[in-house]
Design a protein around this motif. Structure first.
Motif, PDB file in Angstrom:
ATOM      1  N   GLU A 183       0.844  -1.186   0.000  1.00 59.10           N
ATOM      2  CA  GLU A 183       0.000   0.000   0.000  1.00 59.10           C
ATOM      3  C   GLU A 183       0.888   1.248   0.000  1.00 59.10           C
ATOM      4  O   GLU A 183       2.044   1.195   0.418  1.00 59.10           O
ATOM      5  CB  GLU A 183      -0.885  -0.035   1.263  1.00 59.10           C
ATOM      6  CG  GLU A 183      -2.082   0.870   1.227  1.00 59.10           C
ATOM      7  CD  GLU A 183      -2.946   0.639   0.009  1.00 59.10           C
ATOM      8  OE1 GLU A 183      -2.870   1.492  -0.895  1.00 59.10           O
ATOM      9  OE2 GLU A 183      -3.684  -0.351  -0.065  1.00 59.10           O
ATOM     10  N   GLY A 184       0.328   2.368  -0.475  1.00 60.87           N
ATOM     11  CA  GLY A 184       1.050   3.643  -0.396  1.00 60.87           C
ATOM     12  C   GLY A 184       0.389   4.513   0.665  1.00 60.87           C
ATOM     13  O   GLY A 184      -0.521   4.079   1.375  1.00 60.87           O
ATOM     14  N   ARG A 185       0.835   5.751   0.747  1.00 56.85           N
ATOM     15  CA  ARG A 185       0.260   6.644   1.770  1.00 56.85           C
ATOM     16  C   ARG A 185      -1.209   6.922   1.501  1.00 56.85           C
ATOM     17  O   ARG A 185      -1.976   7.212   2.408  1.00 56.85           O
ATOM     18  CB  ARG A 185       1.044   7.959   1.825  1.00 56.85           C
ATOM     19  CG  ARG A 185       2.486   7.793   2.234  1.00 56.85           C
ATOM     20  CD  ARG A 185       3.107   9.114   2.660  1.00 56.85           C
ATOM     21  NE  ARG A 185       3.025  10.161   1.669  1.00 56.85           N
ATOM     22  CZ  ARG A 185       3.808  10.238   0.588  1.00 56.85           C
ATOM     23  NH1 ARG A 185       4.733   9.322   0.368  1.00 56.85           N
ATOM     24  NH2 ARG A 185       3.683  11.228  -0.266  1.00 56.85           N
ATOM     25  N   PHE A 186      -1.612   6.836   0.213  1.00 56.70           N
ATOM     26  CA  PHE A 186      -3.022   7.093  -0.113  1.00 56.70           C
ATOM     27  C   PHE A 186      -3.955   6.164   0.678  1.00 56.70           C
ATOM     28  O   PHE A 186      -5.026   6.570   1.117  1.00 56.70           O
ATOM     29  CB  PHE A 186      -3.265   6.921  -1.614  1.00 56.70           C
ATOM     30  CG  PHE A 186      -4.724   6.867  -1.952  1.00 56.70           C
ATOM     31  CD1 PHE A 186      -5.523   7.995  -1.826  1.00 56.70           C
ATOM     32  CD2 PHE A 186      -5.318   5.672  -2.351  1.00 56.70           C
ATOM     33  CE1 PHE A 186      -6.881   7.941  -2.108  1.00 56.70           C
ATOM     34  CE2 PHE A 186      -6.672   5.615  -2.641  1.00 56.70           C
ATOM     35  CZ  PHE A 186      -7.457   6.758  -2.515  1.00 56.70           C
ATOM     36  N   GLY A 187      -3.516   4.900   0.860  1.00 52.55           N
ATOM     37  CA  GLY A 187      -4.358   3.925   1.557  1.00 52.55           C
ATOM     38  C   GLY A 187      -4.536   4.232   3.036  1.00 52.55           C
ATOM     39  O   GLY A 187      -5.332   3.599   3.715  1.00 52.55           O
ATOM     40  N   ARG A 188      -3.775   5.197   3.533  1.00 54.71           N
ATOM     41  CA  ARG A 188      -3.857   5.547   4.956  1.00 54.71           C
ATOM     42  C   ARG A 188      -4.045   7.055   5.084  1.00 54.71           C
ATOM     43  O   ARG A 188      -3.370   7.709   5.879  1.00 54.71           O
ATOM     44  CB  ARG A 188      -2.587   5.105   5.673  1.00 54.71           C
ATOM     45  CG  ARG A 188      -2.394   3.598   5.568  1.00 54.71           C
ATOM     46  CD  ARG A 188      -1.150   3.122   6.261  1.00 54.71           C
ATOM     47  NE  ARG A 188      -1.104   1.656   6.203  1.00 54.71           N
ATOM     48  CZ  ARG A 188      -0.279   0.929   6.919  1.00 54.71           C
ATOM     49  NH1 ARG A 188       0.566   1.502   7.734  1.00 54.71           N
ATOM     50  NH2 ARG A 188      -0.303  -0.390   6.826  1.00 54.71           N
ATOM     51  N   ASP A 189      -4.948   7.581   4.288  1.00 52.97           N
ATOM     52  CA  ASP A 189      -5.106   9.037   4.252  1.00 52.97           C
ATOM     53  C   ASP A 189      -6.086   9.551   5.308  1.00 52.97           C
ATOM     54  O   ASP A 189      -6.565  10.672   5.235  1.00 52.97           O
ATOM     55  CB  ASP A 189      -5.529   9.501   2.853  1.00 52.97           C
ATOM     56  CG  ASP A 189      -6.868   8.929   2.458  1.00 52.97           C
ATOM     57  OD1 ASP A 189      -7.358   8.026   3.158  1.00 52.97           O
ATOM     58  OD2 ASP A 189      -7.435   9.385   1.446  1.00 52.97           O
ATOM     59  N   ALA A 190      -6.409   8.690   6.266  1.00 50.60           N
ATOM     60  CA  ALA A 190      -7.207   9.118   7.419  1.00 50.60           C
ATOM     61  C   ALA A 190      -6.792   8.227   8.574  1.00 50.60           C
ATOM     62  O   ALA A 190      -6.137   7.196   8.366  1.00 50.60           O
ATOM     63  CB  ALA A 190      -8.695   8.961   7.128  1.00 50.60           C
ATOM     64  N   GLU A 191      -7.153   8.641   9.790  1.00 47.18           N
ATOM     65  CA  GLU A 191      -6.821   7.801  10.939  1.00 47.18           C
ATOM     66  C   GLU A 191      -7.496   6.441  10.800  1.00 47.18           C
ATOM     67  O   GLU A 191      -8.555   6.324  10.185  1.00 47.18           O
ATOM     68  CB  GLU A 191      -7.301   8.473  12.227  1.00 47.18           C
ATOM     69  CG  GLU A 191      -6.468   9.690  12.570  1.00 47.18           C
ATOM     70  CD  GLU A 191      -7.080  10.488  13.703  1.00 47.18           C
ATOM     71  OE1 GLU A 191      -7.885   9.936  14.455  1.00 47.18           O
ATOM     72  OE2 GLU A 191      -6.757  11.674  13.797  1.00 47.18           O
ATOM     73  N   TRP A 192      -6.879   5.443  11.405  1.00 41.39           N
ATOM     74  CA  TRP A 192      -7.455   4.102  11.325  1.00 41.39           C
ATOM     75  C   TRP A 192      -8.864   4.112  11.910  1.00 41.39           C
ATOM     76  O   TRP A 192      -9.136   4.753  12.924  1.00 41.39           O
ATOM     77  CB  TRP A 192      -6.578   3.110  12.117  1.00 41.39           C
ATOM     78  CG  TRP A 192      -7.124   1.715  12.043  1.00 41.39           C
ATOM     79  CD1 TRP A 192      -6.849   0.797  11.090  1.00 41.39           C
ATOM     80  CD2 TRP A 192      -8.054   1.101  12.945  1.00 41.39           C
ATOM     81  NE1 TRP A 192      -7.549  -0.357  11.317  1.00 41.39           N
ATOM     82  CE2 TRP A 192      -8.305  -0.202  12.462  1.00 41.39           C
ATOM     83  CE3 TRP A 192      -8.711   1.519  14.099  1.00 41.39           C
ATOM     84  CZ2 TRP A 192      -9.169  -1.087  13.088  1.00 41.39           C
ATOM     85  CZ3 TRP A 192      -9.578   0.645  14.736  1.00 41.39           C
ATOM     86  CH2 TRP A 192      -9.802  -0.657  14.229  1.00 41.39           C
ATOM     87  N   SER A 193      -9.733   3.418  11.256  1.00 45.53           N
ATOM     88  CA  SER A 193     -11.093   3.295  11.782  1.00 45.53           C
ATOM     89  C   SER A 193     -11.623   1.935  11.387  1.00 45.53           C
ATOM     90  O   SER A 193     -11.416   1.487  10.256  1.00 45.53           O
ATOM     91  CB  SER A 193     -11.986   4.398  11.197  1.00 45.53           C
ATOM     92  OG  SER A 193     -13.345   4.026  11.363  1.00 45.53           O
ATOM     93  N   ARG A 194     -12.309   1.282  12.317  1.00 45.71           N
ATOM     94  CA  ARG A 194     -12.842  -0.049  11.980  1.00 45.71           C
ATOM     95  C   ARG A 194     -13.967   0.058  10.963  1.00 45.71           C
ATOM     96  O   ARG A 194     -14.384  -0.926  10.374  1.00 45.71           O
ATOM     97  CB  ARG A 194     -13.317  -0.770  13.237  1.00 45.71           C
ATOM     98  CG  ARG A 194     -14.419  -0.035  13.940  1.00 45.71           C
ATOM     99  CD  ARG A 194     -14.855  -0.745  15.200  1.00 45.71           C
ATOM    100  NE  ARG A 194     -15.834   0.111  15.842  1.00 45.71           N
ATOM    101  CZ  ARG A 194     -15.727   0.581  17.064  1.00 45.71           C
ATOM    102  NH1 ARG A 194     -14.702   0.271  17.805  1.00 45.71           N
ATOM    103  NH2 ARG A 194     -16.660   1.354  17.559  1.00 45.71           N
ATOM    104  N   ASP A 195     -14.460   1.278  10.727  1.00 44.16           N
ATOM    105  CA  ASP A 195     -15.544   1.447   9.759  1.00 44.16           C
ATOM    106  C   ASP A 195     -15.030   1.621   8.328  1.00 44.16           C
ATOM    107  O   ASP A 195     -15.809   1.672   7.384  1.00 44.16           O
ATOM    108  CB  ASP A 195     -16.397   2.668  10.132  1.00 44.16           C
ATOM    109  CG  ASP A 195     -17.065   2.456  11.479  1.00 44.16           C
ATOM    110  OD1 ASP A 195     -17.416   1.299  11.766  1.00 44.16           O
ATOM    111  OD2 ASP A 195     -17.196   3.429  12.237  1.00 44.16           O
ATOM    112  N   ARG A 196     -13.729   1.790   8.192  1.00 40.27           N
ATOM    113  CA  ARG A 196     -13.175   1.987   6.842  1.00 40.27           C
ATOM    114  C   ARG A 196     -12.544   0.692   6.343  1.00 40.27           C
ATOM    115  O   ARG A 196     -12.454  -0.286   7.071  1.00 40.27           O
ATOM    116  CB  ARG A 196     -12.130   3.100   6.862  1.00 40.27           C
ATOM    117  CG  ARG A 196     -12.758   4.492   7.001  1.00 40.27           C
ATOM    118  CD  ARG A 196     -11.703   5.522   7.368  1.00 40.27           C
ATOM    119  NE  ARG A 196     -10.561   5.492   6.453  1.00 40.27           N
ATOM    120  CZ  ARG A 196     -10.445   6.277   5.387  1.00 40.27           C
ATOM    121  NH1 ARG A 196     -11.379   7.141   5.100  1.00 40.27           N
ATOM    122  NH2 ARG A 196      -9.389   6.196   4.621  1.00 40.27           N
ATOM    123  N   ALA A 197     -12.110   0.744   5.084  1.00 39.12           N
ATOM    124  CA  ALA A 197     -11.473  -0.445   4.504  1.00 39.12           C
ATOM    125  C   ALA A 197     -10.229  -0.815   5.319  1.00 39.12           C
ATOM    126  O   ALA A 197      -9.563   0.058   5.870  1.00 39.12           O
ATOM    127  CB  ALA A 197     -11.085  -0.155   3.059  1.00 39.12           C
TER     128      ALA A 197
END
Ligand SMILES: [Zn+2]
Length: 572
Positions: A508-522
């Motif tokens: 993965e690149g930084r795009f895949g982590r462009d928000a804080e971790w959340s169990r509601d996201r991918a």
């Protein structure tokens, strides 16, 4: 001195010969950074030039992720070549002076095609002919049907407009500026009215002049993705890739699997166009639409242009969609994040809101007056030609004048080229900075016994984009995973066991982590992966080379030297 001259050339329009000379001068002045090549020849035997820009001392270009930028697919839109020249200039002049550009050219290669369609550009620049044509149909043979054929009839090398008095005409002279023609109101019955036509000759015996569409080639309808036949798509030609220009571009992109970004410069909507050409956003897969929004927002910040969907925002009649565009081919079929940068808009330059549907819609008097005022100041007489009586070869006395479309609506005055090309080049460079970037995060050799070692390697993606680029690329099976290859440069070894013998999957690149971790996201996918080998060697000295590569990311290598007599572990 020569270098400063090259900088000045960016803000002038050039013939094909002049452009050739400028590109050759770039190669001569910057031999370590520039390599000029031709990706094919046109019907009129012109080279389609491609400038490869990278630090040739930091590895082979094909081992680096690549950004492909091109201009002048459409003949009329010749200012795109100035953006391509500016991009070359910004890269070569920034190398060694600007840390980010230097770093970029050490790791990334640009393939820049300033004129995809030199035959077409040369035709419109020298004859004033209007059309997006390539060299397929000579101007004089393009019109097979009886009717009015647009062409210069008064010898000024401009195809302007003709007006002919007619009590039933649709046009009248503006009350606010006697030069300007405006549409007659639906309820207006009395006054002096005119018919308006493109400047041209009349072929055949025709009353009330029909103006049939001339035969034309639209190269941006000739690519294989969603190609539509000529009856559904004007200019699409008989078969996809029938034209030497599209075939050259397609073969170049196909044979350079390291291309991970595409941008094509067009005019004149002042917008950042994204897919799809012929369908809505519900067809995007995974996070691809979010990725387009993120990459497009960088352009809006740099250029002030809006990000638009070609289908949603740029196709007024949804029953007549675009097919066969480069952008749809490189995104839909190949999964490469691809944009069309629509440069320049004269209504915006004149400070008035542009017509919603660009040149498909009739303009308003107020908008045209604003453009006329702007054109008077910026282009003088060249912009709006005074109406002059001309003895027309077929229809007697007519008046020729009006908008010089090519130099007002389609391309900006030279004084605007610097600012426009500077921002467009900066955006392209930023897009290239998002490409995936493989690196070895850690390599360790642990001595397990005499001649027996464990090699541990951690490979990371340091880029913004993931190594698979887009979900579309995964779907189309155009995103092979990252693979590792271990070999001996000196000495020999045998592999006792290993994890991940060939591929380690995607990173993965930084795009895949462009928000804080959340169990509601991918779920987050890993940005790095580890591979291990246990090897046995009898060589007193063993030099290993470990290479990580993925087609869209290029490859990186690490050399490791071990001496059997030495105790302890190695960290590389
Ligand atoms: Zn175009």
């Amino acid at each position: 001195m020569v270098k400063m001259k090259l900088r000045e050339e960016i803000e002038h329009y050039h013939s094909y010969e002049e452009l050739t000379r400028i590109l050759q001068a770039f190669e001569k002045e910057y031999p370590l950074l520039c390599r000029l090549d031709s990706i094919g020849r046109t019907l009129k035997n012109r080279d389609i030039y491609m400038m490869e820009v990278t630090n040739s001392g930091s590895g082979r270009p094909e081992d680096k992720p690549a950004y492909y930028a091109e201009a002048c697919t459409h003949a009329e839109e010749f200012c795109g070549a100035n953006v391509a020249l500016r991009l070359i200039w910004d890269l070569v002049s920034g190398y060694g002076r600007q840390a980010e550009v230097t770093e970029l050219l050490d790791h990334v290669v640009f393939y820049i095609v300033p004129q995809v369609n030199p035959d077409g550009v040369e035709t419109v620049m020298t004859t004033g002919h209007i059309g997006v044509c390539n060299g397929r149909y000579p101007v004089e043979e393009r019109q097979p049907l009886p009717g009015l054929v647009p062409q210069d009839i008064n010898g000024d090398h401009i195809v302007a407009q003709m007006r002919i008095p007619d009590p039933d005409g649709e046009w009248k002279i503006s009350d606010k500026d006697p030069r300007l023609m405006v549409l007659r109101k639906p309820y207006e019955l009395s006054g002096s009215f005119y018919r308006m036509y493109p400047e041209g000759i009349i072929r055949g015996d025709v009353d009330g002049f029909e103006v049939p569409k001339p035969k034309d080639v639209n190269l941006n309808r000739n690519y294989p993705a969603n190609w539509l036949p000529e009856g559904l798509q004007y200019g699409a030609c008989e078969l996809p890739l029938s034209e030497p220009e599209t075939r050259a571009v397609a073969e170049f992109i196909d044979s350079h699997p390291n291309i991970a970004g595409v941008c094509s410069y067009h005019t004149n909507a002042r917008a950042i166009m994204r897919p799809f050409g012929g369908k809505g956003d519900e067809h995007f897969k995974g996070a691809d639409l979010a990725l387009y929004s993120a990459l497009g927002a960088m352009g809006t910040e740099e250029l002030g242009y809006e990000l638009m969907s070609t289908y949603n925002d740029f196709t007024p009649d949804k029953s007549r969609v675009r097919g066969g565009t480069l952008m749809d081919w490189t995104f839909e079929d190949l999964g490469i994040p691809s944009f069309m940068l629509e440069l320049w808009n004269v209504y915006d330059a004149a400070g008035t809101r542009r017509p919603e549907e660009f040149h498909f819609a009739a303009k308003s008097e107020e908008k045209d007056l604003a453009v006329l005022r702007w054109a008077d100041e910026n282009l003088g007489e060249k912009a709006y030609l005074p109406w002059k009586k001309v003895e027309h070869p077929q229809s007697g006395e007519v008046e020729v004048g009006g908008w010089n479309w090519l130099w007002v609506e389609r391309n900006p005055p030279e004084s605007y080229l610097g600012n426009m090309s500077g921002h467009a080049s900066a955006y392209t460079i930023k897009l290239a900075m998002t490409l995936p970037r493989l690196k070895f995060q850690r390599c360790e050799l642990t001595k397990l016994g005499d001649g027996l070692y464990k090699l541990t390697a951690v490979v990371r993606n340091a880029g913004y984009l993931p190594t698979y680029l887009t979900s579309q690329a995964e779907t189309m099976k155009k995103a092979p995973p990252v693979s590792l290859r271990l070999s001996a440069v000196k000495g020999s070894y045998e592999t006792m066991c290993c994890t991940h013998p060939e591929d380690i999957g995607h990173l993965e690149g930084r795009f895949g982590r462009d928000a804080e971790w959340s169990r509601d996201r991918a779920e987050w996918r890993p940005v790095e992966r580890r591979a291990e080998w246990v090897i046995r060697t009898g060589s007193p000295e063993l030099e290993l080379e470990l290479t990580a590569s993925a087609p869209r990311c290029g490859s990186v290598s690490k050399r490791m030297m071990i001496e059997m007599r030495k105790e302890g572990n190695y960290v590389f």
